[in-house]
Design a protein around this motif. Structure first.
Motif, PDB file in Angstrom:
ATOM      1  N   VAL A 112       0.640  -1.175  -0.066  1.00 16.44           N
ATOM      2  CA  VAL A 112      -0.040   0.139  -0.044  1.00 16.44           C
ATOM      3  C   VAL A 112       0.823   1.035   0.009  1.00 16.44           C
ATOM      4  CG1 VAL A 112      -1.868   1.121   1.162  1.00 16.44           C
ATOM      5  CG2 VAL A 112      -1.792  -1.408   1.336  1.00 16.44           C
ATOM      6  N   GLY A 113       0.866   2.254  -1.009  1.00 12.58           N
ATOM      7  CA  GLY A 113       1.604   3.249  -1.233  1.00 12.58           C
ATOM      8  C   GLY A 113       1.084   4.149  -2.522  1.00 12.58           C
ATOM      9  N   VAL A 114       1.817   5.149  -2.504  1.00 16.98           N
ATOM     10  CA  VAL A 114       1.719   6.018  -3.755  1.00 16.98           C
ATOM     11  C   VAL A 114       2.965   6.848  -3.947  1.00 16.98           C
ATOM     12  CG1 VAL A 114      -0.839   6.366  -3.490  1.00 16.98           C
ATOM     13  CG2 VAL A 114       1.079   8.045  -2.501  1.00 16.98           C
ATOM     14  N   GLY A 115       3.066   7.106  -5.380  1.00 15.48           N
ATOM     15  CA  GLY A 115       4.033   8.103  -5.688  1.00 15.48           C
ATOM     16  C   GLY A 115       3.641   9.423  -5.799  1.00 15.48           C
ATOM     17  N   THR A 116       4.593  10.311  -5.216  1.00 13.90           N
ATOM     18  CA  THR A 116       4.185  11.825  -5.124  1.00 13.90           C
ATOM     19  C   THR A 116       5.382  12.901  -5.882  1.00 13.90           C
ATOM     20  OG1 THR A 116       5.433  11.902  -2.964  1.00 13.90           O
ATOM     21  CG2 THR A 116       3.358  11.187  -2.787  1.00 13.90           C
ATOM     22  N   VAL A 117       5.107  14.173  -5.665  1.00 16.52           N
ATOM     23  CA  VAL A 117       5.991  14.868  -6.189  1.00 16.52           C
ATOM     24  C   VAL A 117       7.184  15.230  -5.417  1.00 16.52           C
ATOM     25  CG1 VAL A 117       4.330  16.102  -7.740  1.00 16.52           C
ATOM     26  CG2 VAL A 117       4.927  16.872  -5.543  1.00 16.52           C
ATOM     27  N   GLY A 118       7.045  14.520  -4.175  1.00 21.39           N
ATOM     28  CA  GLY A 118       8.361  14.594  -3.266  1.00 21.39           C
ATOM     29  C   GLY A 118       7.871  14.088  -1.886  1.00 21.39           C
ATOM     30  N   SER A 119       8.815  14.355  -0.879  1.00 25.44           N
ATOM     31  CA  SER A 119       8.403  14.042   0.567  1.00 25.44           C
ATOM     32  C   SER A 119       7.407  15.198   1.077  1.00 25.44           C
ATOM     33  CB  SER A 119       9.645  13.831   1.363  1.00 25.44           C
ATOM     34  OG  SER A 119      10.146  12.719   1.166  1.00 25.44           O
ATOM     35  N   SER A 120       7.280  16.208   0.548  1.00 27.10           N
ATOM     36  CA  SER A 120       6.366  17.250   1.130  1.00 27.10           C
ATOM     37  C   SER A 120       4.805  16.770   1.013  1.00 27.10           C
ATOM     38  CB  SER A 120       6.618  18.360   0.606  1.00 27.10           C
ATOM     39  OG  SER A 120       7.816  19.108   1.144  1.00 27.10           O
ATOM     40  N   GLU A 121       4.793  16.432  -0.139  1.00 24.21           N
ATOM     41  CA  GLU A 121       3.456  15.908  -0.294  1.00 24.21           C
ATOM     42  C   GLU A 121       3.335  14.466   0.310  1.00 24.21           C
ATOM     43  OE1 GLU A 121       0.476  14.196  -4.200  1.00 24.21           O
ATOM     44  OE2 GLU A 121       2.278  14.755  -4.655  1.00 24.21           O
ATOM     45  N   ALA A 122       4.038  13.740   0.266  1.00 19.74           N
ATOM     46  CA  ALA A 122       4.035  12.335   1.045  1.00 19.74           C
ATOM     47  C   ALA A 122       3.582  12.486   2.477  1.00 19.74           C
ATOM     48  CB  ALA A 122       5.366  11.554   0.963  1.00 19.74           C
ATOM     49  N   ILE A 123       4.389  13.394   3.034  1.00 18.50           N
ATOM     50  CA  ILE A 123       4.184  13.760   4.472  1.00 18.50           C
ATOM     51  C   ILE A 123       2.663  14.285   4.894  1.00 18.50           C
ATOM     52  CG2 ILE A 123       4.806  15.443   6.440  1.00 18.50           C
ATOM     53  CD1 ILE A 123       7.657  14.842   5.528  1.00 18.50           C
ATOM     54  N   LEU A 125       0.085  13.463   2.925  1.00 16.99           N
ATOM     55  CA  LEU A 125      -0.800  12.309   2.960  1.00 16.99           C
ATOM     56  C   LEU A 125      -0.854  11.636   4.014  1.00 16.99           C
ATOM     57  CD1 LEU A 125      -0.229  11.377  -0.755  1.00 16.99           C
ATOM     58  CD2 LEU A 125      -2.143  12.842   0.043  1.00 16.99           C
ATOM     59  N   ALA A 126       0.485  11.290   4.628  1.00 19.11           N
ATOM     60  CA  ALA A 126       0.472  10.280   5.641  1.00 19.11           C
ATOM     61  C   ALA A 126      -0.313  10.933   7.113  1.00 19.11           C
ATOM     62  CB  ALA A 126       1.995  10.004   6.001  1.00 19.11           C
ATOM     63  N   GLY A 127       0.120  12.588   7.085  1.00 19.32           N
ATOM     64  CA  GLY A 127      -0.341  13.043   8.162  1.00 19.32           C
ATOM     65  C   GLY A 127      -2.000  12.986   8.041  1.00 19.32           C
ATOM     66  N   LEU A 128      -2.578  13.420   6.946  1.00 14.42           N
ATOM     67  CA  LEU A 128      -3.716  13.342   6.720  1.00 14.42           C
ATOM     68  C   LEU A 128      -4.547  11.844   7.274  1.00 14.42           C
ATOM     69  CD1 LEU A 128      -4.561  15.240   3.515  1.00 14.42           C
ATOM     70  CD2 LEU A 128      -5.445  15.551   5.857  1.00 14.42           C
ATOM     71  N   ALA A 129      -3.774  10.651   6.848  1.00 17.26           N
ATOM     72  CA  ALA A 129      -4.267   9.362   7.175  1.00 17.26           C
ATOM     73  C   ALA A 129      -4.218   9.195   8.947  1.00 17.26           C
ATOM     74  CB  ALA A 129      -3.326   8.405   6.790  1.00 17.26           C
ATOM     75  N   PHE A 130      -3.153   9.798   9.424  1.00 16.18           N
ATOM     76  CA  PHE A 130      -3.127   9.493  10.896  1.00 16.18           C
ATOM     77  C   PHE A 130      -4.225  10.447  11.481  1.00 16.18           C
ATOM     78  CE2 PHE A 130       1.598   8.606  10.260  1.00 16.18           C
ATOM     79  CZ  PHE A 130       1.314   7.454  11.116  1.00 16.18           C
ATOM     80  N   LYS A 131      -4.477  11.514  10.857  1.00 15.57           N
ATOM     81  CA  LYS A 131      -5.489  12.366  11.397  1.00 15.57           C
ATOM     82  C   LYS A 131      -6.933  11.943  11.376  1.00 15.57           C
ATOM     83  CE  LYS A 131      -7.473  17.374  11.152  1.00 15.57           C
ATOM     84  NZ  LYS A 131      -7.654  18.387  10.706  1.00 15.57           N
ATOM     85  N   ARG A 132      -7.031  11.179  10.345  1.00 13.81           N
ATOM     86  CA  ARG A 132      -8.401  10.563   9.945  1.00 13.81           C
ATOM     87  C   ARG A 132      -8.416   9.353  10.888  1.00 13.81           C
ATOM     88  NH1 ARG A 132     -12.507  11.286   6.308  1.00 13.81           N
ATOM     89  NH2 ARG A 132     -11.536  13.411   6.505  1.00 13.81           N
ATOM     90  N   ARG A 133      -7.622   8.568  11.095  1.00 15.75           N
ATOM     91  CA  ARG A 133      -8.013   7.380  11.771  1.00 15.75           C
ATOM     92  C   ARG A 133      -8.012   7.732  13.444  1.00 15.75           C
ATOM     93  NH1 ARG A 133      -3.835   4.237  12.926  1.00 15.75           N
ATOM     94  NH2 ARG A 133      -5.191   2.180  13.092  1.00 15.75           N
ATOM     95  N   TRP A 134      -7.325   8.781  13.906  1.00 19.38           N
ATOM     96  CA  TRP A 134      -7.448   9.379  15.139  1.00 19.38           C
ATOM     97  C   TRP A 134      -8.714   9.909  15.225  1.00 19.38           C
ATOM     98  CZ3 TRP A 134      -8.552  14.520  16.796  1.00 19.38           C
ATOM     99  CH2 TRP A 134      -8.257  14.315  18.126  1.00 19.38           C
ATOM    100  N   GLN A 135      -9.333  10.657  14.520  1.00 18.09           N
ATOM    101  CA  GLN A 135     -10.609  11.298  14.618  1.00 18.09           C
ATOM    102  C   GLN A 135     -11.608  10.137  14.580  1.00 18.09           C
ATOM    103  OE1 GLN A 135     -10.516  13.665  11.076  1.00 18.09           O
ATOM    104  NE2 GLN A 135     -10.399  15.565  12.432  1.00 18.09           N
TER     105      GLN A 135
END
Length: 492
Positions: A112-123, A125-135
């Motif tokens: 499970v993963g995706v390609g991004t334009v760099g680590s900024s976009e990757a972070i 997306l990862a942050g959004l996933a953590f926020k939604r799971r916590w919510q």
């Protein structure tokens, strides 16, 4: 069809530098009224790009600046391919990286993963996933879910601050201390509370290249989770170190071997050895990426799941990443990283021999050298050295450290694949020359100025006499310059 302005016969036959375009003003901030020839347009842009520094001499950047000609050719062949139309190559890269990071993926399973334009976009997306799971967990428990926070070190890259501000998450930073320029795991875990969506650890600090102790963070956080009943996870920002640790430090436990590590980002355009424009984020399992964040589209001809901040973008860097995986394999990446480490060692030893610097970066980490002047209060010297090296073509950043260490001014040299021993030795010679120039300038006599003034009388008792400078002239300073006998310059 592109329509171009028809030139007059004489003008069309002339060379670019004999045409009117050499003297006419170039439109800079608004669209020009008329078309110009393709040759002239190319030459204008090409000439202005000559003013840019050489990317290979930019020692501030972690981003790849050299690839093999065969890969350059593939990139040009794929320049018109849209990432949104691709499926196979991103999936191959995601699965290769996931297994490199020891994700629990079976032989027949897809990662499970995706390609991004760099680590900024990757972070993001990862942050959004953590926020939604916590919510989702908070909602299910009937608890408030409006004050999420994230714990990081003060040494995080600015993209973490962007994530926190853009997506309304409180950023709780562990301050750095003298001699410890990365996040302290003990202090980080102390800051974790029931609203913490994750703790972010860095594998390769931007400031010093040092790896944070993810294993200790995992153990401390697991103990706190067990004691409190929370389920606080870890994200590893491996933008710089993700393609170094598996090859140079395979025994180091920082990845999915640790149970609390739920996602990892890595920059393909850093030590993944691809030109700028590609990053990756990998999740441990499907459960760690909430399904409601994934969109499914079929208007490009087939069902495609998508979870990125961008949609259309170039696919050349994805293809280049797969080329590098295919071309280098484990052996090739290991050899490249070993060479980078050796060049960093050459730099470190050369800088130490000058007797002027303190090396603050660790040997175990990203191949870079971060150093400060030994002299107390020598912060301005770092900026002067940076400017002095610029005259030789090198870009070396000088920067102050984060809060609590603002008194430290650091210089940093990043070693990339194309920075071998010969360039390292040339750089060191230029450092010595720049230091000599700085010392000479410091010893130079202070110039004297002779002023002739005219004093005017005061008109009232409360008014001071007026002063007017009538003449200003420099006073010659005589300095003896030793002459070197023999020929010192070769002029052709």
């Amino acid at each position: 069809m592109v329509l171009t302005h028809v030139e007059e016969a004489g003008e069309a036959a002339s060379a670019v530098f004999a045409s009117r375009y050499v003297q006419e003003p170039v439109p800079r901030y608004e669209l020009g009224e008329r078309s110009i020839s393709k040759d002239a347009a190319y030459q204008i842009v090409h000439d202005e790009l000559l003013l840019d520094s050489s990317p290979r001499l930019n020692l501030a950047s972690f981003v790849t600046t050299w690839m093999e000609p065969e890969c350059d050719k593939l990139i040009l062949e794929a320049i018109n391919k849209n990432y949104a139309d691709m499926d196979e190559y991103p999936n191959r890269c995601v699965n290769i990286i996931a297994r490199l990071f020891n994700a629990p993926v079976g032989a027949s399973e897809k990662a499970v993963g995706v390609g991004t334009v760099g680590s900024s976009e990757a972070i993001m997306l990862a942050g959004l996933a953590f926020k939604r799971r916590w919510q989702n967990r908070r909602k299910a428990a009937g608890k408030p879910y409006d004050k999420p926070n994230i714990v990081t070190g003060a040494n995080v890259q600015v993209c973490w601050e962007k994530f926190a501000r853009y997506f309304e998450v409180e950023l709780k930073e562990v301050k750095l201390t003298e001699g410890c320029y990365v996040m302290d795991p003990d202090k980080a875990v102390e800051m974790v509370d029931e609203n913490t969506i994750c703790v972010a650890a860095i594998l390769g600090s931007t400031l010093t290249g040092e790896f944070e102790d993810v294993r200790r963070l995992n153990d401390l956080l697991a103990a706190k989770n067990k004691r409190t009943g929370w389920d606080t996870p870890i994200h590893v920002d491996a933008a710089s170190g993700g393609f170094i640790a598996p090859f140079i430090y395979p025994e180091l436990e920082w990845d999915f071997r640790l149970p609390l590590v739920k996602s990892i980002n890595v920059s393909g355009h850093k030590y993944g050895l691809v030109y700028a424009g590609v990053g990756w984020v990998i999740w441990r399992t499907k459960e760690d990426l909430p399904e409601e964040l994934i969109f499914h589209i079929n208007y490009l001809g087939a069902d495609q799941p998508t979870f990125t901040l961008n949609f259309s973008k170039g696919s050349s860097q994805i293809i280049a990443q797969y080329y590098q995986f295919l071309r280098l394999g484990y052996e090739g990446y290991k050899n490249v990283m070993k060479n980078c480490m050796e060049s960093a060692r050459t730099l470190r030893e050369g800088l130490q021999r000058t007797g002027r610097f303190t090396i603050i970066s660790k040997e175990k980490g990203v191949p870079l050298v971060a150093f400060t002047f030994k002299d107390a209060g020598a912060g301005p010297l770092a900026f002067k050295l940076s400017a002095g090296l610029r005259r030789y073509g090198w870009i070396v950043p000088a920067y102050t450290m984060p809060a609590a260490l603002e008194h430290m001014t650091v210089l940093r040299v990043v070693v990339r694949e194309d920075f071998g021993r010969s360039l390292a030795e040339r750089f060191l010679s230029h450092v010595t020359m720049a230091l000599g120039e700085m010392d000479l300038a410091a010893k130079a006599p202070v110039p004297k100025v002779k002023l002739t003034i005219e004093l005017g009388p005061a008109r009232t008792a409360d008014e001071e006499a007026s002063v007017r400078v009538v003449k200003s002239e420099a006073v010659a300073v005589h300095k003896r310059v030793p002459l070197v006998t023999g020929k010192t310059k070769g002029v052709c």
